[in-house]
Design an enzyme around this catalytic site. Structure first.
Site, short mmCIF file in Angstrom:
data_model
loop_
_atom_site.label_atom_id
_atom_site.label_comp_id
_atom_site.label_asym_id
_atom_site.label_seq_id
_atom_site.Cartn_x
_atom_site.Cartn_y
_atom_site.Cartn_z
N SER A 183 -29.18 -18.60 -29.07
CA SER A 183 -29.69 -17.36 -28.48
C SER A 183 -29.96 -16.34 -29.59
O SER A 183 -30.75 -16.60 -30.49
CB SER A 183 -28.70 -16.85 -27.43
OG SER A 183 -29.27 -15.83 -26.64
N GLU A 304 -32.83 -22.30 -18.48
CA GLU A 304 -32.35 -21.15 -19.24
C GLU A 304 -32.15 -19.92 -18.35
O GLU A 304 -31.14 -19.23 -18.39
CB GLU A 304 -33.35 -20.78 -20.35
CG GLU A 304 -33.58 -21.84 -21.39
CD GLU A 304 -32.61 -21.75 -22.55
OE1 GLU A 304 -31.72 -20.88 -22.52
OE2 GLU A 304 -32.71 -22.58 -23.47
N HIS A 398 -28.77 -21.24 -19.65
CA HIS A 398 -28.60 -20.71 -21.00
C HIS A 398 -27.12 -20.76 -21.40
O HIS A 398 -26.24 -20.40 -20.61
CB HIS A 398 -29.09 -19.27 -21.00
CG HIS A 398 -29.20 -18.63 -22.35
ND1 HIS A 398 -30.12 -19.01 -23.28
CD2 HIS A 398 -28.50 -17.61 -22.91
CE1 HIS A 398 -30.02 -18.25 -24.35
NE2 HIS A 398 -29.03 -17.39 -24.16
#
Length: 514
Positions: A183, A304, A398
């Site tokens: 990320s 995600e 995610h």
């Protein structure tokens, strides 16, 4: 005990691995050093104990909606520019591969002390693991007229230089360093491999759910200005440094409440600064100007967006908003009706939230990583993590892959996101691929070429899918781009009606979050 350039540290043996925690790589960023580039730490006499994690960077806690899924321990103290080392064999003779880990958290949260990031598993398998704390939020990524940009990214560079100078004493090979992040950590990794100052410091890089990118300077400035307005102070580093830190963090959290990958809005980010980030990192890497010879392992999770929308019940809310949410996604992605129509045709049974989420994911993540892999065939490897969480609604969201990369899916902090009973076989497959890549540059599957091979990590037998996202991504190349209107644009300007829709969406979601 190991001697570093600044003094000797004493670690601990834990399950056959030597662990050193909380080693300072830069001086505490307080007083005149606040909002400034990092400086070397003061040397110490005697032996410094390295048995516990050091202080974490100042940060607000996650909201209740996210805290149920994500662990984020905080350790008080000013000496937050520290790192941790896990090694199977301290001493200069080992010359083992090194993996340096940059945590995620939207550049506002996270730390190296999250139990999911336990580097013992990498050391167990012959890789020296280093995890890094760096400045976050307004202190790490605020944009001010009286302070240099990107101090948090400069912290990471200082940590890389520490690794280059010191890791031999811990058993690592400074010529075989893999920089790895997820990320915001992956975005940081992309910026660092593109930076001229890291030449010779990084041999390989792993980008998990984050592309190389530079944020628009105005987007970051708006975040700072909104904080300054609430605090009733000038938007300068000097004025911010005089504010009580707890008040600063509360204000940062409130101003950033409506910012998210789906909604956009003002947010902190890495900016082009003419120095460490001389130009857009993605374009620099695509043009071949940077990181020549650096192998790349890159990828995403299948769903995600679900971590962005599931907490707080936003999936159902976006589904109810229907056309307004789709219009907001069009504005966020700067496209007209052709793209959402194409997604609807490809996925006729999908709800609005899924269409919006996958559109935004493709725009922000998959398309840039495809472009980067296309520019570097033969030395790029792509993956998709597709195993769904056992918790309702999260899917393959995610950050779900982290417990599998670190082979820590059995710790309670991993179960907060994955649920109980994550398959060990999948942990073994993913973790061993990262170990192999750090050691050799080859994770064990076909490198990127014209067939677009993507390694799929799920419950099935390990397999390659060829071009699994190509049909959706091809929609974007055929669609005209709609420019984003400036705040002063006439309401009839192209795209202004979409901008109005995304503003309504943010207000609606904000009310839902409150």
């Amino acid at each position: 005990m190991v001697t570093t350039p600044h003094g000797t540290v004493r670690g601990r043996y834990e399950q056959g691995v030597a662990v050193f925690r909380g080693i300072p790589y830069a001086a505490p960023p307080v007083g005149p050093r606040r909002f400034r580039p990092p400086e070397p730490p003061e040397p110490w006499d005697g032996v410094r104990d390295a048995g516990a994690f050091g202080p974490t960077a100042p940060k607000p806690p996650y909201s209740e909606a996210f805290a149920q899924y994500l662990a984020d321990p905080a350790v008080a103290g000013d000496d937050c520019l520290n790192l941790n080392v896990w090694t199977p064999e301290p001493g200069p003779a080992a010359r083992l591969p090194v993996l340096v880990w940059l945590h995620g958290g939207a550049l506002t949260r996270g730390s190296s002390g999250v139990p999911v990031y336990d580097g013992r598993t990498f050391a167990r398998d012959g890789v020296v693991c280093v995890s890094v704390n760096y400045r976050l939020g307004v202190e790490g990524y605020g944009l001010f007229p009286d302070a240099p940009p990107n101090p948090g990214l400069r912290d990471q560079l200082a940590a890389l230089r520490w690794v280059h100078e010191t890791i031999t004493a811990f058993g690592g090979d400074p010529g075989n360093v893999t920089l790895c992040g997820q990320s915001a950590g992956a975005i940081s990794t992309g910026a660092l491999i593109a930076a001229p100052q890291t030449q010779g410091l990084i041999r390989r890089a792993v980008l998990q759910s984050g592309p190389p990118e530079a944020s628009e300077r105005d987007r970051v400035r708006r975040m700072v200005r909104r904080m300054a307005t609430r605090l009733k102070i000038p938007a300068t580093a000097a004025a911010f440094a005089a504010v009580d830190r707890d008040l600063l963090l509360r204000t940062q959290a409130e101003v950033g409440r409506l910012s998210s990958p789906v909604l956009g809005g003002p947010a902190f980010g890495i900016v082009v600064d003419g120095d460490l980030v001389p130009r857009d990192p993605l374009q620099a890497l695509i043009d071949g100007e940077a990181a020549r010879g650096v192998d790349l392992l890159m990828g995403w999770t299948r769903d995600e967006y679900r971590l962005w929308l599931v907490p707080g019940g936003l999936v159902e809310h976006v589904n109810r908003l229907g056309p307004v949410a789709l219009a907001g996604a069009m504005a966020r992605c700067h496209v007209g009706h052709e793209v959402p129509r194409g997604y609807r045709a490809l996925h006729p049974d999908a709800g609005t939230a899924e269409l919006v989420g996958q559109m935004v994911t493709d725009h922000l993540l998959r398309i840039p990583l495809h472009r980067l892999a296309d520019a570097r065939p033969g030395s790029s490897y792509l993956y998709e993590f597709a195993w769904p969480s056992r918790l309702p609604g999260l899917g393959a969201c995610h950050a779900l892959e982290l417990g599998f990369v670190f082979d820590t899916a059995d710790v309670p902090e991993s179960a907060k996101l994955a649920g109980e009973g994550a398959p060990q076989e999948l942990c073994d497959a993913m973790h061993s691929a990262w170990v192999r890549f750090a050691a050799t540059g080859d994770p064990g599957w076909q490198a990127w070429d014209a067939t677009h091979p993507v390694r799929i990590f799920d419950d099935d037998v390990p397999h390659i899918a060829y071009g699994p996202r190509d049909t959706e991504i091809d929609l974007w190349s055929a669609a005209p781009t709609v420019p984003e209107p400036s705040p002063a644009s006439d309401i009839r300007a192209p795209g202004a009606e979409l901008a109005s829709a995304v503003r309504r969406l943010r207000r609606s979601v904000g009310a839902r979050r409150r």
